[in-house]
Design a protein around this motif. Sequence first.
Motif, PDB file in Angstrom:
ATOM      1  N   ALA A 101      44.822  44.129  37.520  1.00 15.72           N
ATOM      2  CA  ALA A 101      44.636  45.379  36.436  1.00 15.72           C
ATOM      3  C   ALA A 101      43.784  46.334  37.290  1.00 15.72           C
ATOM      4  CB  ALA A 101      43.809  44.816  35.390  1.00 15.72           C
ATOM      5  N   MET A 118      47.520  47.273  32.501  1.00 16.67           N
ATOM      6  CA  MET A 118      46.940  46.261  32.894  1.00 16.67           C
ATOM      7  C   MET A 118      46.382  45.200  32.040  1.00 16.67           C
ATOM      8  SD  MET A 118      43.573  49.569  33.177  1.00 16.67           S
ATOM      9  CE  MET A 118      42.074  48.371  33.643  1.00 16.67           C
ATOM     10  N   MET A 259      40.686  40.719  33.678  1.00 15.65           N
ATOM     11  CA  MET A 259      41.638  42.294  33.331  1.00 15.65           C
ATOM     12  C   MET A 259      40.268  43.670  32.483  1.00 15.65           C
ATOM     13  SD  MET A 259      42.285  43.936  30.081  1.00 15.65           S
ATOM     14  CE  MET A 259      42.208  46.353  30.164  1.00 15.65           C
TER      15      MET A 259
END
Lengths: 354, 527
Positions: A101, A118, A259
């Motif tokens: 990410a 992401m 993430m």
Amino acid sequence: MRIKVEKRLETPKIVYIIIPVASILTSLLFVGVLLLAIGVNPLEAYGVMLSRAFGTKFGFTELFVKTAPIILTGLAVSIPLRAGLWNIGAEGQLYMGAFAASFVALYFYPPIIVLPLMVLFGLLAGMAWASIPGFLKAKFDLNEIISTLLLNYVAIYWVEYLVYGPMRGKEVYNFPYSDLFNDYAILPRFFGTRFHVGVIISFLIAIAIYILITKTSYGFAVKIVGSNPKAAEFAGISRKKIIVSAMLIGGAIAGFAGMMEVSGLHLRLRAAVSPGYGYTGIPVALLARGNPLFVIVAAFLFGLLYVGGSAMQTTFGIPVAIVDVFQALVVLFIIGGDFFTRYSISFGEKGEKR
Amino acid sequence: MRFGGSNLVSSELNSENKTEDNKMENKKILEMKGITKIFPRVVANDKVDFEVNAGEIHGLLGENGAGKTTLMSILYGLYRPDGGEIIFDGGKVEFHSPGDAIKAGIGMVHQHFMLVNKMTALNNILLGYRTPKDPLMDYEWARKRVEKLSKTYGIEVDFDEQVINMSVGEQQRVEILKALFRDVKLLILDEPTSVLTPIETEKLFKALRRMSEEGLTVIFITHKLKEALEVTDRITVLRRGKNVGTLITKDTNEKDLARLMVGREVEIVIEKKKKESGEPVLRIEEIYAKNDRGLPALKGINLTVKRGEILGMAGVSGNGQKELEEVIVGTRKVEKGRLIFNGEDITDYGVGRRVALGISCIPEDRIETGMAPSLTVEENLILRDYVKFTKNGFMDFEIIEKHAEKLIDEFGIKTPSPKVAARTLSGGNIQRLIIARELSRNPVLLVASQPTRGLDIAGIEYVRKRLISFAEEGKAVLLISEDLEEIMQLSDRIAVIYEGKIRGIFDREEADLEKIGILMSGGFLEN
Ligand SMILES: Nc1ncnc2c1ncn2[C@@H]1O[C@H](COP(=O)(O)OP(=O)(O)OP(=O)(O)O)[C@@H](O)[C@H]1O
Ligand SMILES: [Mg+2]
């Protein structure tokens, strides 16, 4: 007097509730003794813990912020567990998700696609990382406990290498950080706190997983594999496919947690993205017995430990290690408590012959 | 006075035999008084009084789910009773674990053995036992002792063989020796003969009689009335958790016992009409396959199962039946050869595809492969068809429950609800569950391995009738059974398997027990 240990053939349902509660209380007691030993009144300390988590807006939202990644790693352990697999690697999967990410956040363009990408890359990276032990297990029956555990170190050191080297930011002095993400790569926050949208998504994921594993045919197949692999094969269910897919789903969720942590909280890639959430997921899954809704409950408990731990640290100057000890004790007592779900203990002579 | 024909001999022995004296005095070794065991929504034992005399062989009979295993598990310390007391060997006892029971002198051999596969027989027998040189293992001493026991009772076992390489019968003998090694006074055998060949059964009975002569007491659970009448001194019958009578064996007969067990007259009449069989459904062509240990198990099997017929496969177990079953189901790899199902080559098809084509199977290993123990009864009833019970990928729980209720009713599966874990059912009811699932799938071909093993009389009758009507509907059945009586009763054709080869195929009319017996044991017929 004699202590007798008997194997239980039937475990009353209530035992499944009593044991975890008793495990937690016992660990509170033990940590209390430790606190006393370093000159802190345990009741006061626990009081601070609770009042921080429930008494202030900041503390309360922080409880959610800390709970969210634990829900996710708890799920990442639970799903493979239902298929009879131990995913000890949620930590590594989280780190790989964070790395992927961050890579997107720092180097991808145009802004509008960055956040969705992401998410996507976080999921995929976690999946990819989990696919290795999954594949090795399915193909060569390689013990997944060892492979997932070892891959954690690879992932953690990989991220460390990046933030000390190629991905180290320009304006971070000598810290092992990447540059801060641009605004478009950051999850929206609410209430003027760190409460970010990822928290809500985590809850939704837990509910979705609950539906997946209790209501769908896929969940049913996973359950059969977990209950009796030979019967699953007899039913035409490919054990290998289930093993790999359960690991992939678990990895994806842990990857999303990674993430979420960089994009919602740290706003950059750094060493120590997670204080061990991946490992915390293991006792959470155990406490919840693999049920995603219970995972939410158990995750709150450990979230409270994290929030309360740092409160104790700042108020009393207690070393942060005490929090780790606390966690470790809870885990130990839960595992130990599992013994009591399988065995019953009785005291005294009255059971003896004649 | 016992085993049927030998009345005279044994009564002559009476005057000299001390244990026989004991028996005459009816010295009780065990009294279970008012034993009650309640599982959630099931009263498994309802104030059962059960008495056993020292030195006797006591039969325990009853329908599936009558509470036999539960009563014995209580005696063996596996379950705690909810009421009642146990008096054993002169004193009141309360066992908290099998360890307690063993210490007091009670041993039990379960239907599912509890041996360690990768250990030798001797080590299994010694497991958890403290020899005189404890903490060191005194193998010398142990071996002598086991060999003596083995000789005394005529129970033969290769002590240095690993359990994994043993036949079921031999494993059972290890279990029995393991109990005897611990100096038990009372030995409980839960359906020991359901996994034995007739010859092994005879050997077991001989050993039981020897035990009885030596003063040991035996409780013997069985569904086969003939066996109970042959080997026991007295018989207790349980019905729905209650003791409905203890009889002296020589004063009773099959008909009375059956009436006592079921509560009404039972008469097993199974009629099988002669039928013209039709097109081939399954053609097995030159199949070769290995067993779990990687040794050749099937060595060029050729066989055709036709529409509308029951093809019986006779043979002593361990001659490739299980491997053949698995090859047809698709869980075992074929080394060489082809399987043709309704004209389609299915050799390379996976299990799921074969299920979808209509191949059903009642597997020999019920617990290991046939069911998922922690799943509920209703879930187990859809185990192989669960995809059919979905709507857009979601399980349709309403239909699943209805389906379960229908089958529970139709096949007489005794369970408090469709939502209990299948593991809690009695042995015979697990068997019914699997049969119900496999028959209700409406398959084209049914492979049935020992389909009536562990069932009570009514269950056997029901399953046999179902198999016949199933064939009459134009479907095909491959019946694998060690029970020659069953094979003769049901089959249109009979194939004999020996060491992975088909040694002969007979039409029902030309088959006779003698010929089949010769082939089953590896002999040849003269033309
Ligand atoms: N652990 C358990 N939990 C719940 N119910 C049980 C359990 N064990 C047995 N039962 C129930 O108790 C009843 C009696 O079971 P038991 O196993 O004693 O029967 P059985 O006479 O041995 O039958 P079978 O001939 O089929 O082996 C059954 O209805 C069964 O469903
Ligand atoms: Mg039983």
